[in-house]
Design a protein around this motif. Structure first.
Motif, short mmCIF file in Angstrom:
data_model
loop_
_atom_site.label_atom_id
_atom_site.label_comp_id
_atom_site.label_asym_id
_atom_site.label_seq_id
_atom_site.Cartn_x
_atom_site.Cartn_y
_atom_site.Cartn_z
N TYR A 98 -1.95 5.70 5.64
CA TYR A 98 -3.13 5.42 5.06
C TYR A 98 -3.32 4.10 4.61
O TYR A 98 -4.47 3.40 4.92
CB TYR A 98 -3.80 6.26 3.90
N GLY A 99 -2.23 3.28 3.95
CA GLY A 99 -2.36 2.16 3.62
C GLY A 99 -2.43 1.23 4.72
O GLY A 99 -3.20 0.19 4.64
N ARG A 100 -1.85 1.44 5.58
CA ARG A 100 -1.99 0.43 6.97
C ARG A 100 -3.29 0.68 7.70
O ARG A 100 -3.92 -0.43 7.98
CB ARG A 100 -0.82 1.00 8.02
N VAL A 101 -3.87 1.73 7.73
CA VAL A 101 -5.14 1.98 8.21
C VAL A 101 -6.39 1.31 7.37
O VAL A 101 -7.26 0.68 7.85
CB VAL A 101 -5.52 3.49 8.49
N MET A 102 -6.27 1.52 5.89
CA MET A 102 -7.06 0.69 5.28
C MET A 102 -6.97 -0.80 5.30
O MET A 102 -7.91 -1.52 5.19
CB MET A 102 -6.75 1.04 3.62
N PHE A 103 -5.87 -1.48 5.31
CA PHE A 103 -5.66 -2.63 5.70
C PHE A 103 -6.37 -3.25 7.03
O PHE A 103 -7.26 -4.30 6.88
CB PHE A 103 -4.04 -3.06 5.91
N TYR A 104 -6.35 -2.56 7.99
CA TYR A 104 -7.00 -2.73 9.26
C TYR A 104 -8.49 -2.56 8.84
O TYR A 104 -9.39 -3.43 9.38
CB TYR A 104 -6.79 -1.97 10.28
N LEU A 105 -9.07 -1.50 8.22
CA LEU A 105 -10.48 -1.48 8.03
C LEU A 105 -11.09 -2.47 7.04
O LEU A 105 -12.07 -2.96 7.36
CB LEU A 105 -10.63 -0.25 7.29
N GLN A 106 -10.41 -3.03 5.94
CA GLN A 106 -10.68 -4.28 5.27
C GLN A 106 -10.97 -5.41 6.03
O GLN A 106 -11.72 -6.16 5.90
CB GLN A 106 -9.57 -4.39 4.12
N GLN A 107 -9.85 -5.70 7.43
CA GLN A 107 -10.05 -6.69 7.90
C GLN A 107 -11.22 -6.73 8.67
O GLN A 107 -12.14 -7.77 8.71
CB GLN A 107 -8.99 -6.65 9.17
N LEU A 108 -11.71 -5.49 9.22
CA LEU A 108 -13.08 -5.32 10.12
C LEU A 108 -14.25 -5.63 8.89
O LEU A 108 -15.36 -6.20 9.40
CB LEU A 108 -13.09 -3.94 10.72
N LYS A 109 -14.26 -4.89 7.90
CA LYS A 109 -15.26 -4.99 6.90
C LYS A 109 -15.35 -6.63 6.18
O LYS A 109 -16.57 -6.78 5.84
CB LYS A 109 -15.04 -3.97 5.77
#
Length: 172
Positions: A98-109
């Motif tokens: 989940y940490g990796r996925v959240m990192f990606y999502l933060q980049q998008l947001k």
């Protein structure tokens, strides 16, 4: 933004992703297709100032360095219109990091784009996503809505619980 293939023998016939997506997923053709879709999405956003577009992103897209570089670079170069783009996270497999996925999502947001969970309530899209991921939009899976016909009272209660959580977390 929906992907369709045109039948070479009958160019007016569109082929649904149901018939080809699982075959190409995990191949270089899948990433190539994803990049083409993403580029076309931004062409459309630039051409139509009052349009908002949602585009599906698979966990494999997020894990592909070339794809994420294309996405973040395009978002950076188009910051003024990035807020009209929603990334709908679909998953064909369970999120393990989940940490990796959240990192990606933060980049998008970071550029003003929104993140949605697609087909919530089916497959791996579960309540743990709501706890562990910072999302903006929750899209309920159609199978839950269809359950209103077969088990109306139970389905209503499940949908009410989702609606209550969506209100508390301020999802669209």
């Amino acid at each position: 933004a929906l992907v369709r293939l045109l039948d070479k023998e009958n160019p007016e016939k569109c082929i649904s992703p149901f018939y080809f997506m699982n075959t190409i997923r995990g191949t270089s053709q899948y990433i190539k297709m994803s990049k083409l879709v993403f580029r076309d999405v931004f062409i459309t956003l630039k051409s139509y100032q009052d349009v908002e577009i949602s585009v599906n992103l698979d966990l494999d897209d997020l894990d592909n360095a070339d794809m994420m570089q294309l996405i973040t670079q395009t978002l950076y170069e188009n910051r003024a219109i990035a807020n009209r783009l929603t990334f709908e996270i679909i998953e064909e497999h369970e999120i393990k990091d989940y940490g990796r996925v959240m990192f990606y999502l933060q980049q998008l947001k970071a550029f003003g784009s929104k993140v949605a969970i697609d087909d919530f309530g089916s497959g791996y899209a579960s309540y743990s996503y709501l706890i562990r991921l910072d999302i903006d939009i929750l899209k309920i899976d159609g199978s839950l809505i269809r359950e209103l016909h077969t088990a109306p009272e139970r389905a209503k209660e499940v949908l009410k619980s989702i609606q209550k959580l969506a209100t508390v977390f301020q999802y669209e």
